[in-house]
Design an enzyme around this catalytic site. Sequence first.
Site, short mmCIF file in Angstrom:
data_model
loop_
_atom_site.label_atom_id
_atom_site.label_comp_id
_atom_site.label_asym_id
_atom_site.label_seq_id
_atom_site.Cartn_x
_atom_site.Cartn_y
_atom_site.Cartn_z
N GLU A 251 -10.28 0.68 -6.30
CA GLU A 251 -9.38 -0.21 -5.58
C GLU A 251 -10.03 -1.54 -5.23
O GLU A 251 -11.18 -1.58 -4.77
CB GLU A 251 -8.91 0.44 -4.28
CG GLU A 251 -7.72 1.33 -4.47
CD GLU A 251 -7.10 1.74 -3.14
OE1 GLU A 251 -7.06 0.91 -2.21
OE2 GLU A 251 -6.67 2.89 -3.06
N HIS B 38 -2.40 -4.40 -10.57
CA HIS B 38 -3.04 -3.22 -11.16
C HIS B 38 -3.33 -3.47 -12.62
O HIS B 38 -2.51 -4.04 -13.35
CB HIS B 38 -2.15 -1.99 -11.03
CG HIS B 38 -1.97 -1.55 -9.61
ND1 HIS B 38 -2.83 -0.66 -9.01
CD2 HIS B 38 -1.08 -1.91 -8.68
CE1 HIS B 38 -2.45 -0.49 -7.75
NE2 HIS B 38 -1.39 -1.23 -7.52
N CYS C 156 0.84 -1.17 0.00
CA CYS C 156 0.00 0.00 0.00
C CYS C 156 0.89 1.24 0.00
O CYS C 156 1.60 1.50 0.98
CB CYS C 156 -0.85 -0.04 1.26
SG CYS C 156 -1.78 1.44 1.49
N CYS D 267 -4.17 6.46 -4.70
CA CYS D 267 -3.58 5.12 -4.59
C CYS D 267 -2.12 5.23 -5.02
O CYS D 267 -1.83 5.52 -6.18
CB CYS D 267 -4.35 4.16 -5.49
SG CYS D 267 -3.71 2.48 -5.45
N GLY E 214 -0.97 2.45 -7.26
CA GLY E 214 -1.66 2.68 -8.53
C GLY E 214 -1.02 3.79 -9.34
O GLY E 214 -0.94 3.71 -10.57
O1 ZDP Z 1 -4.25 -3.96 -3.52
C1 ZDP Z 1 -5.22 -3.62 -2.85
O2 ZDP Z 1 -6.07 -4.45 -2.44
C2 ZDP Z 1 -5.37 -2.14 -2.49
N1 ZDP Z 1 -6.72 -1.84 -2.10
C3 ZDP Z 1 -4.40 -1.86 -1.41
C4 ZDP Z 1 -4.30 -0.42 -1.02
C5 ZDP Z 1 -3.47 0.39 -2.02
C6 ZDP Z 1 -3.34 1.84 -1.62
N2 ZDP Z 1 -4.44 2.66 -1.97
C7 ZDP Z 1 -2.06 2.46 -2.17
O3 ZDP Z 1 -1.91 3.66 -1.96
O4 ZDP Z 1 -1.21 1.79 -2.72
C8 ZDP Z 1 -3.26 2.00 -0.18
#
Ligand code: ZDP
Length: 285
Positions: free
Chosen positions: A214, A165, A77, A223, A226
């Site tokens: 997400e 992703h 994350c 994200c 992301g």
């Molecule tokens: O991979 C997932 O299940 C995401 N929901 C994790 C969280 C990603 C996040 N938004 C980021 O900033 O990389 C926290």
Amino acid sequence: MAPTVAFTKYHGLGNDFVMIDNRHSPEPVLTPEQAVQVCDRNFGVGADGVIFALPAQEGADYSMRIYNSDGSEPEMCGNGIRCLAKFLHELGAEAEQGRYRIHTLGGLIVPELTADGQVTVDMGEPRLLATEIPTTLASEKVVNLPLEVAGQTWQVTCVNMGNPHCITFVEDVDAISLAEIGPQFEHHAVFPQRTNTEFVQVVRPDYLKMRVWERGAGPTLACGTGACATVVAAVLNGRSERQATVELPGGPLLIHWSAADNHLHMSGPAQAVFSGTLASDFLKS
Ligand code: ZDP
């Protein structure tokens, strides 16, 4: 008696987390079900995820684990790890030259506090093989391949930044109906671990506008993983430079995909909001 659980709420560009000091034990103090309760915006504290600062593991200084607001556990994350660096600093946790070496399920990640109060993170290398995403879409890499979703054909590129992703470039990112289309990408049969999905508009080769759906959390304001995956996908498609600003609904992140060592570097803010303690009769066991 229910344990006392203290927390601090943080956000990184509006992607918000309940942070818990869990350095006394390798086991998170909350179950995934309890994290769902805490993340509820009406019946709980409200957050996109719960993050635990855990003891050192595999040569790192600390470890991080995160539960999404639906209770699932992502490997990594990006916004959360910026918040974690600030949280550890506030807790007085030692770091060599302001750099924390953090073990995550997505590998070793190194956030660093910078003089301007922001956090720069060495996010490691992207993984591009279809088996690493994971996706059944192709046998090798997935770059600009067609995928049927919600009755339309989208050209998609897949990147794993610790977590999966799927990126698709669109003319007008504001015209995408995220709530309708996002879940159909997330649960598409070609993504066995589900996927995060980024809709990206190239404004300039160094400026990309992105909206994200997400995995396990829905339409968040930002994200970090992301944004990194977006720049990798844009470079692979010849649409952007290796350094670009990614504008998210919650604000901008600066991303650089280093040609020298193949690592992604992300810079952005992390903000503490408030601290509290969960009421003793709040958590369901
Ligand atoms: O991979 C997932 O299940 C995401 N929901 C994790 C969280 C990603 C996040 N938004 C980021 O900033 O990389 C926290």
